[in-house]
Design an enzyme around this catalytic site. Sequence first.
Site, PDB file in Angstrom:
ATOM      1  N   TYR A   1      -1.549  -3.503  -6.688  1.00 42.19           N
ATOM      2  CA  TYR A   1      -1.506  -4.319  -5.481  1.00 42.19           C
ATOM      3  C   TYR A   1      -2.664  -4.208  -4.476  1.00 42.19           C
ATOM      4  CZ  TYR A   1      -0.249  -5.195  -0.375  1.00 42.19           C
ATOM      5  OH  TYR A   1      -0.285  -5.795   0.746  1.00 42.19           O
TER       6      TYR A   1
ATOM      7  N   GLU B   1       0.184 -20.731  21.044  1.00 43.93           N
ATOM      8  CA  GLU B   1       0.214 -20.447  22.446  1.00 43.93           C
ATOM      9  C   GLU B   1      -0.556 -19.133  22.692  1.00 43.93           C
ATOM     10  OE1 GLU B   1       1.141 -22.613  23.997  1.00 43.93           O
ATOM     11  OE2 GLU B   1       2.761 -23.777  23.201  1.00 43.93           O
TER      12      GLU B   1
ATOM     13  N   ASP C   1      -9.320  -9.695   8.516  1.00 45.17           N
ATOM     14  CA  ASP C   1      -8.902  -8.561   8.245  1.00 45.17           C
ATOM     15  C   ASP C   1      -9.890  -7.554   8.700  1.00 45.17           C
ATOM     16  OD1 ASP C   1      -6.500  -7.243   7.190  1.00 45.17           O
ATOM     17  OD2 ASP C   1      -7.852  -6.404   5.858  1.00 45.17           O
TER      18      ASP C   1
ATOM     19  N   SER D   1      -1.482  -3.813  10.095  1.00 49.01           N
ATOM     20  CA  SER D   1      -0.982  -4.333   9.145  1.00 49.01           C
ATOM     21  C   SER D   1       0.091  -5.184   9.382  1.00 49.01           C
ATOM     22  CB  SER D   1      -1.004  -3.552   7.800  1.00 49.01           C
ATOM     23  OG  SER D   1      -2.054  -2.889   7.441  1.00 49.01           O
TER      24      SER D   1
ATOM     25  N   LYS E   1      -9.990  -2.312   1.682  1.00 42.88           N
ATOM     26  CA  LYS E   1      -9.740  -1.364   2.359  1.00 42.88           C
ATOM     27  C   LYS E   1     -10.314  -0.049   2.092  1.00 42.88           C
ATOM     28  CE  LYS E   1      -7.377  -3.538   5.371  1.00 42.88           C
ATOM     29  NZ  LYS E   1      -6.150  -4.300   4.981  1.00 42.88           N
TER      30      LYS E   1
ATOM     31  N   HIS F   1     -10.753  -2.633  11.403  1.00 45.60           N
ATOM     32  CA  HIS F   1      -9.656  -3.361  10.867  1.00 45.60           C
ATOM     33  C   HIS F   1      -9.536  -4.503  11.792  1.00 45.60           C
ATOM     34  CE1 HIS F   1      -5.232  -3.451   9.315  1.00 45.60           C
ATOM     35  NE2 HIS F   1      -5.934  -4.429   8.514  1.00 45.60           N
TER      36      HIS F   1
ATOM     37  N   CYS G   1       0.684  -7.748  11.639  1.00 48.53           N
ATOM     38  CA  CYS G   1       0.984  -7.726  12.733  1.00 48.53           C
ATOM     39  C   CYS G   1       0.088  -8.840  13.772  1.00 48.53           C
ATOM     40  CB  CYS G   1       0.591  -6.389  13.678  1.00 48.53           C
ATOM     41  SG  CYS G   1       1.802  -5.175  13.355  1.00 48.53           S
TER      42      CYS G   1
ATOM     43  N   ARG H   1       2.069 -12.151  -0.832  1.00 44.82           N
ATOM     44  CA  ARG H   1       0.828 -12.609  -0.399  1.00 44.82           C
ATOM     45  C   ARG H   1       0.123 -13.919  -1.115  1.00 44.82           C
ATOM     46  NH1 ARG H   1      -1.544  -8.878   3.829  1.00 44.82           N
ATOM     47  NH2 ARG H   1      -0.080  -7.402   4.192  1.00 44.82           N
TER      48      ARG H   1
ATOM     49  N   ARG I   1       0.780  -1.169  -0.153  1.00 41.67           N
ATOM     50  CA  ARG I   1      -0.105  -0.146  -0.081  1.00 41.67           C
ATOM     51  C   ARG I   1       0.785   1.210   0.068  1.00 41.67           C
ATOM     52  NH1 ARG I   1      -2.138   0.740   4.425  1.00 41.67           N
ATOM     53  NH2 ARG I   1      -1.302  -1.084   5.482  1.00 41.67           N
TER      54      ARG I   1
END
Length: 586
Positions: free
Chosen positions: A196, A494, A276, A247, A205, A225, A249, A367, A68
Amino acid sequence: MPDQALQQWVDEVAALTTPDNVHWCDGTDEEIGRLYDMMVEDGVLVRLDSEKHPGSYYARSDINDVARVEDRTFICAATEDEAGPTNNWVAPAEMHAMIDPLFNGCMAGRTMYVIPYLMGPPGSPMAKVGVEITDSPFVVANMRIMTRMGQVAVDELGEDGDFVKGLHSTGNLDPEQRYISHFPDENLIMSFSSNYGGNALLGKKCFALRLASVMARREGWLAEHMLILGLTDPEGNRTFVAAAFPSACGKTNLAMLVPPDSFIEAGWKVETIGDDIAWLKFGDDGRLYAVNPEAGFFGVAPLTSEETNPNALASCRANTLFTNVALLPDNTVWWEGLCDPPAEATDWKGNPWTPESEDPAAHPNSRFTAPASQCPCISPDWESPEGVPISAIIFGGRRSSTTPLVYQARSWQHGTYVGATMTSEKTAAAVGGLGELRHDPMSMLPFCGYHMADYWQHWLDVGERGGDNMPEVFHVNWFRRDESGSWLWPGFGENIRVLKWIVDRVGGGGDAVESPIGWLPTPEAVGFDELGIGDAAGEALLEVDSEEWLAEANGRGEYLAGFGEKLPAAIREENDALITRLQSSD
Ligand code: GTP
Ligand code: SPV
Ligand code: MN
């Protein structure tokens, strides 16, 4: 008989862009089969091995078109004040004057595809129709996976329905001519010169967050988001949570988490609703319900493996588009972290690659585009028209220090403040500033379509309306590091230990200790012993250092002051109260 407004818009765009042909996409297998054949023939795609990756294809982007572009993304609201200080603003007329000429004749020699698509489950009162016009068959193929394309959208639109217009052209992929422009008052997105994901798949988005957030404010709901997941405990109680991480994360990973054996044996189960984006709306019972507006995953490839995220791997085995990963001689794909490196590969730039090569074989933001229905742990309710009731909202950032593994906010208002003051280190999902710590409120910094302080007020208003029915709010950080730079927390599967504590807290249980920033778990409550996390690491993971936090809170104060008069008093008061609690905790 198509919607008249739609027909008229298509005619106008065709007159402007002068394509050789206009093709209305119906979303059928035959149609997409023909497009794939054509793209393989044209060298745009490589067909992958039909046994290992049936129905799947490989693409390389232009090397300047990999993420992006936030500095070229614009909110063209009527006034600069409406867009707010965190968005790039250009007046609508000025932006049109700048970019409309770029579309002039831009599709000459190409086919113009008209893509009607639905965001949200069919039959859902939350579902909304978009139409994307593009000259890129690659975008059509991605949109077919990411949205519900074709007849289902045409049916929903009817003869006079509302729809969001998205006009996209590959242009010449010149980064200098790249514009991702949103016109909230026209329900219009115009995207030029990028193929993209977030720049070109306009349902994602651009519509489902930037324009939808404007609609949500007007109509009293939330466009966020966030991933959505369900957690079933050994007694069979099912709890749904939504989590906002910036993003790259960890949303996709958390959404389809595979619990460690001890949890599976005890009867814990995770189901995925979305990875997302979440649209959240009050149900008749006064609770917040969430739907996933998307139909596919646009997931980060690197580090996705049988160990970290087997459900994502299973999701992208077949009927998947891979972009900017490495291609192997047997027409399969590879990326860093998938498994041992291959002896040779072609890297994402198309160059020969070996394990001795200096650069990674896959781009860090490579991706996969895969149908959500192929996820082994997809929820039976993922297409439920009314959505799933949300009991907890989790914010999270990528912070190597300061922020503990998990804490619980004191109230909805405090939780709104926690979201508003989130910070996270930048990732490869957007161009520029890798690793830089920045404020990313609610992980919506690049996606909120209006003034950020108005958005916080909207969160507070929604909380007022929901009262006692609002979800509990939490903050997590999987990314704290020790002095040598290693992760302190094992993460991935975990993370269920943290989810379990969250669910316990929502149910009125879960051992917790109060701290100035909110409620922290006890080390036992998140399984440090079982994980072999020693005292020092355990302390570091749950540490709230007053000095570090005072510096953090003062920094937040400055950041919040930058929003001027629109800053809700409640948010400023929460920061002041935090400072007071920190000062008296010494
Ligand atoms: P977007 O699609 O860009 O919105 O990203 P996302 O939030 O879905 O992130 P994703 O789950 O794809 O994860 C991004 C990166 O973080 C991947 O390389 C993951 O392997 C890594 N990651 C995810 N969860 C964890 C975790 O619990 N611990 C650690 N150390 N890394 C993680
Ligand atoms: C993100 O960057 O948050 C993504 C990928 O999920 S994109 O579709 O490009 O926005
Ligand atoms: Mn995302």
